[in-house]
Each structure stands twice: as C-alpha cells, then as structure tokens.
Design a protein around this motif. Structure first.
Motif, PDB file in Angstrom:
ATOM      1  N   MET A 166      47.405   2.227  22.947  1.00 59.66           N
ATOM      2  CA  MET A 166      46.820   2.367  21.520  1.00 59.66           C
ATOM      3  C   MET A 166      45.513   1.918  21.247  1.00 59.66           C
ATOM      4  O   MET A 166      44.770   2.601  20.718  1.00 59.66           O
ATOM      5  CB  MET A 166      47.832   1.608  20.702  1.00 59.66           C
ATOM      6  CG  MET A 166      49.086   1.970  20.598  1.00 59.66           C
ATOM      7  SD  MET A 166      49.281   3.601  20.159  1.00 59.66           S
ATOM      8  CE  MET A 166      48.089   3.755  18.490  1.00 59.66           C
ATOM      9  N   VAL A 167      44.984   1.096  22.181  1.00 57.99           N
ATOM     10  CA  VAL A 167      43.514   0.653  21.763  1.00 57.99           C
ATOM     11  C   VAL A 167      42.755   1.905  22.295  1.00 57.99           C
ATOM     12  O   VAL A 167      41.619   2.062  21.860  1.00 57.99           O
ATOM     13  CB  VAL A 167      43.061  -0.554  22.802  1.00 57.99           C
ATOM     14  CG1 VAL A 167      41.914  -0.795  22.672  1.00 57.99           C
ATOM     15  CG2 VAL A 167      43.975  -1.778  21.871  1.00 57.99           C
ATOM     16  N   ASN A 168      43.086   2.361  23.619  1.00 58.65           N
ATOM     17  CA  ASN A 168      42.269   3.478  24.036  1.00 58.65           C
ATOM     18  C   ASN A 168      42.323   4.884  22.928  1.00 58.65           C
ATOM     19  O   ASN A 168      41.609   5.460  22.841  1.00 58.65           O
ATOM     20  CB  ASN A 168      42.938   4.067  25.527  1.00 58.65           C
ATOM     21  CG  ASN A 168      42.276   5.081  26.235  1.00 58.65           C
ATOM     22  OD1 ASN A 168      41.045   5.010  26.163  1.00 58.65           O
ATOM     23  ND2 ASN A 168      43.007   5.883  26.876  1.00 58.65           N
ATOM     24  N   ILE A 169      43.515   4.897  22.732  1.00 55.94           N
ATOM     25  CA  ILE A 169      43.899   6.031  21.792  1.00 55.94           C
ATOM     26  C   ILE A 169      42.795   5.863  20.433  1.00 55.94           C
ATOM     27  O   ILE A 169      42.176   6.787  19.771  1.00 55.94           O
ATOM     28  CB  ILE A 169      45.277   6.312  21.248  1.00 55.94           C
ATOM     29  CG1 ILE A 169      46.074   6.824  22.154  1.00 55.94           C
ATOM     30  CG2 ILE A 169      45.389   6.983  19.899  1.00 55.94           C
ATOM     31  CD1 ILE A 169      47.272   6.850  22.097  1.00 55.94           C
ATOM     32  N   THR A 227      39.837   8.598  19.634  1.00 57.10           N
ATOM     33  CA  THR A 227      40.286   9.643  18.712  1.00 57.10           C
ATOM     34  C   THR A 227      39.437   9.642  17.478  1.00 57.10           C
ATOM     35  O   THR A 227      39.214   8.530  16.770  1.00 57.10           O
ATOM     36  CB  THR A 227      41.764   9.426  18.132  1.00 57.10           C
ATOM     37  OG1 THR A 227      42.470   9.660  19.334  1.00 57.10           O
ATOM     38  CG2 THR A 227      42.216  10.504  17.343  1.00 57.10           C
ATOM     39  N   GLY A 228      38.643  10.564  17.150  1.00 56.58           N
ATOM     40  CA  GLY A 228      37.728  10.955  15.826  1.00 56.58           C
ATOM     41  C   GLY A 228      38.542  10.341  14.803  1.00 56.58           C
ATOM     42  O   GLY A 228      37.811   9.720  13.973  1.00 56.58           O
ATOM     43  N   GLY A 229      39.847  10.872  14.300  1.00 61.67           N
ATOM     44  CA  GLY A 229      40.354  10.489  13.093  1.00 61.67           C
ATOM     45  C   GLY A 229      40.421   8.952  12.916  1.00 61.67           C
ATOM     46  O   GLY A 229      40.858   8.530  11.822  1.00 61.67           O
ATOM     47  N   LEU A 230      40.517   8.108  13.954  1.00 55.51           N
ATOM     48  CA  LEU A 230      40.785   6.753  14.152  1.00 55.51           C
ATOM     49  C   LEU A 230      39.386   5.842  13.902  1.00 55.51           C
ATOM     50  O   LEU A 230      39.646   4.859  14.166  1.00 55.51           O
ATOM     51  CB  LEU A 230      41.807   6.240  15.122  1.00 55.51           C
ATOM     52  CG  LEU A 230      43.216   6.941  15.200  1.00 55.51           C
ATOM     53  CD1 LEU A 230      44.089   6.680  16.413  1.00 55.51           C
ATOM     54  CD2 LEU A 230      43.825   6.642  13.765  1.00 55.51           C
ATOM     55  N   ARG A 231      38.313   6.583  13.875  1.00 59.93           N
ATOM     56  CA  ARG A 231      36.985   5.964  13.733  1.00 59.93           C
ATOM     57  C   ARG A 231      37.092   4.809  12.956  1.00 59.93           C
ATOM     58  O   ARG A 231      36.321   3.659  13.310  1.00 59.93           O
ATOM     59  CB  ARG A 231      35.830   6.670  13.546  1.00 59.93           C
ATOM     60  CG  ARG A 231      34.484   6.379  13.971  1.00 59.93           C
ATOM     61  CD  ARG A 231      33.633   7.425  13.709  1.00 59.93           C
ATOM     62  NE  ARG A 231      33.767   8.567  14.195  1.00 59.93           N
ATOM     63  CZ  ARG A 231      33.442   9.080  15.330  1.00 59.93           C
ATOM     64  NH1 ARG A 231      32.561   8.329  16.000  1.00 59.93           N
ATOM     65  NH2 ARG A 231      33.648  10.300  15.858  1.00 59.93           N
ATOM     66  N   PRO A 232      37.279   4.856  11.570  1.00 65.85           N
ATOM     67  CA  PRO A 232      37.485   3.775  10.722  1.00 65.85           C
ATOM     68  C   PRO A 232      38.246   2.664  11.326  1.00 65.85           C
ATOM     69  O   PRO A 232      37.930   1.432  10.686  1.00 65.85           O
ATOM     70  CB  PRO A 232      38.040   4.281   9.581  1.00 65.85           C
ATOM     71  CG  PRO A 232      37.908   5.650   9.536  1.00 65.85           C
ATOM     72  CD  PRO A 232      37.951   6.056  10.985  1.00 65.85           C
ATOM     73  N   TYR A 233      39.045   2.596  12.336  1.00 61.52           N
ATOM     74  CA  TYR A 233      40.015   1.832  12.703  1.00 61.52           C
ATOM     75  C   TYR A 233      39.616   0.958  13.945  1.00 61.52           C
ATOM     76  O   TYR A 233      40.140  -0.035  14.259  1.00 61.52           O
ATOM     77  CB  TYR A 233      41.484   2.135  12.855  1.00 61.52           C
ATOM     78  CG  TYR A 233      42.085   2.582  11.743  1.00 61.52           C
ATOM     79  CD1 TYR A 233      43.081   1.747  11.084  1.00 61.52           C
ATOM     80  CD2 TYR A 233      41.929   3.908  11.105  1.00 61.52           C
ATOM     81  CE1 TYR A 233      43.628   2.019   9.749  1.00 61.52           C
ATOM     82  CE2 TYR A 233      42.431   4.240   9.663  1.00 61.52           C
ATOM     83  CZ  TYR A 233      43.213   3.328   9.057  1.00 61.52           C
ATOM     84  OH  TYR A 233      43.920   3.759   7.999  1.00 61.52           O
TER      85      TYR A 233
END
Length: 145
Positions: free
Chosen positions: A57-60, A64-70
């Motif tokens: 999950m940390v790698n994802i 993943t561009g859509g998870l940039r804010p996280y």
C-alpha cells in the motif's frame, strides 16, 4: 416480484482465499474525514502478511498519481474496518471497536501470521492510517469542516 434464491452463494464466498478482493481505506485526516478507498482486486490472503500488505500500500500511494495528496502522512497501522456482510461502524472514518483484535499491524504489533490466519476474508475493508493521529482522534472525536 422475484423470489430470492437462498441456495445461491454470497459473492464474498465465491472467490478463493488465494484470489481475494480487499478494499483499503487510506485515512489522511480523521477530523476532516479525508478517506480514499483503494481496491486490491487480487491478493493471496493465505500467503500475504500484514507487513507485506502495508508495504504494498505504501508503494501504491507513492506511485499512483491520484493518491498524491495522501503521500504526506507517515502511515504505520492497519486495522479491520468491516468484513463482507458484517456490521459497519457508525463512525464514517474509523471503527473504534476492539483495537486489540482489529489492529493487524502497528508500531507496537508486528505479526508474521498470514492475513487469512488473522481472520481477513474476501471483500474485507481495512483502514490504513497513522496510529498517533488515530489515538488523538479517539480521545476527542470531533469532526471539522
């Protein structure tokens, strides 16, 4: 009106444990309810440990561009939110119940059991968050806008 077929299996029981679907609830902020769901469509619950799921999950999140804010949260904990066809918490962000049993990975708990051995099944929802933020929110569960 069509009658329900009681002999038809539940969708959560159709897939084998070696090819299960998990929903990971990535929690950035508890008070502001910043939660993003990420679906892992195929995971082997009998061979995957909580630490391996966490690293995946940390790698994802980091790729993943859509998870940039996280990306700016130091995640360190995985906790069961709900199992398929089970009851859900009244809190929309996190399940406050049974921390001892439902937390499957944290800085204080690292188990080498497989997810399957820990009771994780197909279509389970698991929360990913920072333990320190969770404990502060649990002490004062105030929601902000």
């Amino acid at each position: 009106m069509e009658e329900m077929n009681v002999e038809e299996p539940l969708t959560s029981n159709v897939r084998p444990a070696t090819d299960s679907l998990l929903t990971i609830r990535i929690i950035k902020s508890f008070p502001y309810r910043n939660v993003k769901n990420h679906i892992i469509p195929s995971i082997n619950l009998k061979e995957t440990t909580p630490k391996q799921l966490f690293e995946k999950m940390v790698n994802i999140i980091n790729t993943t561009g859509g998870l940039r804010p996280y990306r700016n949260v130091a995640y360190d904990t995985l906790k069961l939110y709900t199992k398929a066809h089970g009851t859900k918490s009244m809190n929309l962000v996190i399940n406050f119940d049974n921390d001892d049993e439902f937390i499957i990975l944290s800085p204080n708990k690292d188990d080498n059991k497989s997810l399957w051995d820990m009771g994780i099944e197909n279509e389970t929802e698991i929360s990913l968050f920072k333990l320190e933020d969770y404990l502060a929110y649990k002490e004062n569960p105030e929601e902000k806008w």
